[in-house]
Every structure is written in structure tokens, then in C-alpha cells.
Design a protein around this motif. Sequence first.
Motif, short mmCIF file in Angstrom:
data_model
loop_
_atom_site.label_atom_id
_atom_site.label_comp_id
_atom_site.label_asym_id
_atom_site.label_seq_id
_atom_site.Cartn_x
_atom_site.Cartn_y
_atom_site.Cartn_z
N GLY A 173 0.80 -1.23 0.00
CA GLY A 173 0.00 0.00 0.00
C GLY A 173 0.82 1.27 0.00
N GLY A 174 2.14 1.15 -0.11
CA GLY A 174 3.01 2.33 -0.12
C GLY A 174 2.94 3.11 -1.41
N ILE A 175 2.64 2.43 -2.50
CA ILE A 175 2.52 3.05 -3.82
C ILE A 175 1.22 2.57 -4.45
CG2 ILE A 175 3.49 3.16 -6.16
CD1 ILE A 175 6.25 2.72 -4.95
N CYS A 176 0.49 3.50 -5.05
CA CYS A 176 -0.74 3.14 -5.76
C CYS A 176 -0.54 3.41 -7.24
CB CYS A 176 -1.92 3.98 -5.27
SG CYS A 176 -2.40 3.65 -3.59
N GLY A 177 -0.66 2.37 -8.05
CA GLY A 177 -0.55 2.54 -9.50
C GLY A 177 -1.81 3.18 -10.05
N LEU A 178 -1.85 3.37 -11.35
CA LEU A 178 -2.99 3.99 -12.01
C LEU A 178 -3.67 2.99 -12.94
CD1 LEU A 178 -1.40 7.42 -12.95
CD2 LEU A 178 -2.75 6.85 -10.94
N SER A 179 -4.98 2.95 -12.90
CA SER A 179 -5.75 2.09 -13.80
C SER A 179 -6.12 2.89 -15.04
CB SER A 179 -7.03 1.60 -13.12
OG SER A 179 -6.71 0.78 -12.03
N ILE A 180 -6.02 2.26 -16.20
CA ILE A 180 -6.36 2.97 -17.44
C ILE A 180 -7.84 2.88 -17.75
CG2 ILE A 180 -4.05 2.80 -18.43
CD1 ILE A 180 -5.11 0.46 -20.12
N ALA A 181 -8.55 1.98 -17.07
CA ALA A 181 -9.99 1.84 -17.23
C ALA A 181 -10.56 1.21 -15.96
CB ALA A 181 -10.33 0.98 -18.45
N LYS A 182 -11.85 1.45 -15.72
CA LYS A 182 -12.48 0.88 -14.54
C LYS A 182 -12.38 -0.64 -14.56
CE LYS A 182 -15.80 4.37 -13.24
NZ LYS A 182 -17.19 4.66 -12.94
N GLY A 183 -12.05 -1.20 -13.40
CA GLY A 183 -11.97 -2.65 -13.28
C GLY A 183 -10.68 -3.26 -13.77
N GLU A 184 -9.79 -2.47 -14.33
CA GLU A 184 -8.52 -2.99 -14.83
C GLU A 184 -7.46 -2.90 -13.73
OE1 GLU A 184 -8.09 -4.49 -17.74
OE2 GLU A 184 -10.21 -4.15 -18.12
N PRO A 185 -6.48 -3.79 -13.77
CA PRO A 185 -5.43 -3.73 -12.74
C PRO A 185 -4.58 -2.46 -12.92
CG PRO A 185 -4.88 -5.37 -14.40
CD PRO A 185 -6.27 -4.90 -14.70
N PRO A 186 -4.09 -1.92 -11.82
CA PRO A 186 -3.28 -0.70 -11.91
C PRO A 186 -1.90 -0.96 -12.52
CG PRO A 186 -3.38 -1.47 -9.65
CD PRO A 186 -4.28 -2.36 -10.45
N ILE A 187 -1.38 0.05 -13.18
CA ILE A 187 -0.03 0.01 -13.75
C ILE A 187 0.85 0.88 -12.87
CG2 ILE A 187 1.40 0.64 -15.73
CD1 ILE A 187 -1.10 0.29 -17.48
N THR A 188 1.99 0.35 -12.46
CA THR A 188 2.92 1.13 -11.64
C THR A 188 4.16 1.56 -12.41
OG1 THR A 188 3.92 -0.91 -10.84
CG2 THR A 188 2.25 0.12 -9.43
N HIS A 189 4.54 0.77 -13.43
CA HIS A 189 5.76 1.11 -14.15
C HIS A 189 5.82 0.38 -15.49
CE1 HIS A 189 6.60 -2.50 -11.80
NE2 HIS A 189 7.53 -2.82 -12.70
N LEU A 190 6.57 0.98 -16.40
CA LEU A 190 6.89 0.37 -17.69
C LEU A 190 8.38 0.61 -17.92
CD1 LEU A 190 3.95 1.72 -19.91
CD2 LEU A 190 4.20 -0.60 -19.01
N PHE A 191 9.10 -0.42 -18.32
CA PHE A 191 10.53 -0.29 -18.59
C PHE A 191 10.80 -0.39 -20.08
CE2 PHE A 191 11.15 -2.37 -14.23
CZ PHE A 191 11.31 -1.16 -13.60
#
Length: 131
Positions: free
Chosen positions: A15-33
Amino acid sequence: MEGLSVLIHDEEKSGGICGLSIAKGEPPITHLFFTNDCLLFCRANSLKDNTLKATLEEFSLASGQEINYNKSSLQFSRNVDNFTKDVVSEIMGTCVGNQKSSYLGLPYLIGRRKYEILRIIKGKIMGRIKS
């Protein structure tokens, strides 16, 4: 970079970092390399950003790789107020990027301009196909 990915995932699970979801119900994205680059996605919140900064510093110490904050920039959604942008920018030690900034020829933020942006990409692809 595998180590940084693990650190980010661990912080997300705790819970220290919250990623962002690109659409409702989708898993959050925290990073792309990418080859030498990393895009990080996080809510603009001073507590979360302190955690992200600490995670990046932990990675730097463990790997010996330095993060170039002078080449880094922050992008915010329209929903983030200027005070929060300033606080987060100060915590992360980097500047707020231009809304028209791009990465690998594509804009960072597409937002509601999807048709316009995708039309530009389609034009570039069609030009390469024709040549």
C-alpha cells in the motif's frame, strides 16, 4: 531493472505506492521499462511520492545505478492542483514536464485527444508503408 520492478511491486502490495488504472476494473499500472528508460505511474500524493522516492533511492544504493533527475520529468492529470504539483515536484527533485512533451515520438498524455493523436500515428505508419 528486475530489482527495481520487485521493489515497486512490494511497495504496491503493502500500500506504499498506488498505481494507475487505465480503465475501470482494470489492474493498476505502476511502471513500464524500456531500454534505458522507465515510466513510473503513481497517484500525486506526498506520502506515496515519499515512498516512491525512497524506493528509487534504495534501488540506486543497491544497484549502483544513478537516477538522472535532471533528465526526468513529472506529468500530472488535469485533476491535480498546482499546490500538489509543486509539493510532489519538490519531493521527487525533478521538474514538471511540458504537456506537449513526448517519448519516442508519442505524446506522454493523450487524454481526450485520442482521435487526433491516433490520426497522427496512423499517418506516420502509412507514410512508412508507402515508402
